[in-house]
Write a protein that holds these residues in place. Sequence first.
Motif, short mmCIF file in Angstrom:
data_model
loop_
_atom_site.label_atom_id
_atom_site.label_comp_id
_atom_site.label_asym_id
_atom_site.label_seq_id
_atom_site.Cartn_x
_atom_site.Cartn_y
_atom_site.Cartn_z
N GLY A 1 41.47 40.91 29.18
CA GLY A 1 42.24 39.70 28.93
C GLY A 1 42.35 38.78 30.13
O GLY A 1 42.94 37.71 30.04
N SER A 2 41.78 39.17 31.25
CA SER A 2 41.93 38.39 32.47
C SER A 2 41.12 37.09 32.43
O SER A 2 39.94 37.10 32.10
CB SER A 2 41.49 39.21 33.68
N THR A 3 41.77 36.00 32.78
CA THR A 3 41.08 34.71 32.91
C THR A 3 41.05 34.28 34.37
O THR A 3 40.74 33.13 34.66
CB THR A 3 41.77 33.63 32.05
N SER A 4 41.34 35.20 35.26
CA SER A 4 41.39 34.89 36.69
C SER A 4 40.01 34.58 37.25
O SER A 4 38.99 35.06 36.77
CB SER A 4 41.96 36.10 37.44
N ARG A 5 39.99 33.76 38.29
CA ARG A 5 38.76 33.52 39.03
C ARG A 5 38.55 34.58 40.11
O ARG A 5 37.51 34.64 40.74
CB ARG A 5 38.80 32.14 39.70
N GLN A 6 39.56 35.43 40.32
CA GLN A 6 39.48 36.48 41.33
C GLN A 6 38.79 37.70 40.73
O GLN A 6 39.42 38.73 40.47
CB GLN A 6 40.88 36.83 41.84
N VAL A 7 37.50 37.59 40.50
CA VAL A 7 36.72 38.66 39.90
C VAL A 7 35.46 38.88 40.75
O VAL A 7 35.11 38.07 41.59
CB VAL A 7 36.30 38.31 38.45
#
Length: 122
Positions: free
Chosen positions: A64-70
Amino acid sequence: MARVEGFGPVTLGRLAELLARFDLKVQPVKDLSDRVRYGVYEHPESLRDQVHLVTGGDYWPWAGSTSRQVDLDHPTPFDHGDEGRDPPPDQTGSHNSGPLGRRHHRWKTHAGFRSRQCGEGG
């Protein structure tokens, strides 16, 4: 309704409040259908941005993560070459990049899970 990165869906009234309180960074429109390729292992910042805009976040099933920290992963593993053989060109690009959260990236890299690039781009 509008979707604001880092906030999610907001009403137009809330959007007006946000716009009044923050400095805006205006960027040119990106053609997300561009297929870019690089001959390096690392993902350049422009490619990271394009991959995020196309995928919307971690591409692991049910993530579910929409973060750019991937971590940006090569679904088809990067071939570094070996002695006497150069690596194949253009392995990194919109055709072979997917964002994964750190845990999902470790599962794929070290626990035997596999992934593949879906959609256009091969």
